[in-house]
Write a protein that holds these residues in place. Structure first.
Motif, PDB file in Angstrom:
ATOM      1  N   ARG A 209       0.771  -1.168  -0.013  1.00 30.41           N
ATOM      2  CA  ARG A 209      -0.055  -0.076   0.102  1.00 30.41           C
ATOM      3  C   ARG A 209       0.776   1.147   0.005  1.00 30.41           C
ATOM      4  NH1 ARG A 209      -1.095   4.151   2.813  1.00 30.41           N
ATOM      5  NH2 ARG A 209       0.147   3.091   4.559  1.00 30.41           N
ATOM      6  N   ARG A 210       1.751   1.454   0.778  1.00 28.04           N
ATOM      7  CA  ARG A 210       2.711   2.343   0.961  1.00 28.04           C
ATOM      8  C   ARG A 210       3.516   2.497  -0.468  1.00 28.04           C
ATOM      9  NH1 ARG A 210       3.855   7.428   2.165  1.00 28.04           N
ATOM     10  NH2 ARG A 210       5.816   7.683   3.175  1.00 28.04           N
TER      11      ARG A 210
ATOM     12  N   ARG B  89       2.481   1.694  -3.478  1.00 36.07           N
ATOM     13  CA  ARG B  89       1.545   2.265  -4.406  1.00 36.07           C
ATOM     14  C   ARG B  89       1.356   3.821  -4.236  1.00 36.07           C
ATOM     15  NH1 ARG B  89      -1.228  -2.304  -3.169  1.00 36.07           N
ATOM     16  NH2 ARG B  89      -2.787  -1.272  -1.672  1.00 36.07           N
ATOM     17  N   GLU B  90       1.206   4.233  -2.781  1.00 37.07           N
ATOM     18  CA  GLU B  90       1.128   5.621  -2.595  1.00 37.07           C
ATOM     19  C   GLU B  90       2.318   6.361  -2.994  1.00 37.07           C
ATOM     20  OE1 GLU B  90       1.487   7.627   1.762  1.00 37.07           O
ATOM     21  OE2 GLU B  90      -0.676   6.579   1.621  1.00 37.07           O
TER      22      GLU B  90
ATOM     23  N   MET C 115       2.526   7.066  -6.630  1.00 34.90           N
ATOM     24  CA  MET C 115       1.491   7.991  -6.944  1.00 34.90           C
ATOM     25  C   MET C 115       1.978   9.537  -6.840  1.00 34.90           C
ATOM     26  SD  MET C 115      -2.439   6.708  -6.396  1.00 34.90           S
ATOM     27  CE  MET C 115      -2.260   6.920  -4.440  1.00 34.90           C
ATOM     28  N   GLU C 116       2.709   9.472  -5.653  1.00 34.55           N
ATOM     29  CA  GLU C 116       3.321  10.682  -5.206  1.00 34.55           C
ATOM     30  C   GLU C 116       4.705  11.091  -6.319  1.00 34.55           C
ATOM     31  OE1 GLU C 116       4.628  10.856  -1.398  1.00 34.55           O
ATOM     32  OE2 GLU C 116       2.564  10.385  -0.429  1.00 34.55           O
TER      33      GLU C 116
END
Length: 80
Positions: free
Chosen positions: A56-57, A59-60, A63-64
């Motif tokens: 999850r981290r 993917r985050e 995106m950033e």
């Protein structure tokens, strides 16, 4: 500070326990082998939860990074 156990020979603990040194050596090898995860071993519940959180981290962060690349490209072409 030195570790006093480092100066002991491998046979000292076997003698202290009144064991054959090869028997103790075999037990140690068996224990070490049990501590190594098998290549095809399933993940534990904690490992699965940690993996899910890390994915999850990841993917985050991806995106950033994508957003920052777009912002950098936008500001690089805008001659203010």
């Amino acid at each position: 500070m030195t570790n006093p156990d480092r100066s002991r020979s491998r046979n000292d603990p076997a003698r202290e326990l009144e064991l054959n040194s090869e028997t103790l050596r075999g037990w140690v090898k068996k224990y070490q082998k049990q501590q190594e995860p098998a290549p095809d071993a399933e993940l534990t519940v904690n490992e699965r939860a940690r993996l899910k959180e890390l994915e999850r981290r990841n993917r985050e962060l991806e995106m950033e990074v994508a957003f920052l690349k777009k912002a950098a490209a936008y500001f690089a072409k805008d001659p203010r």
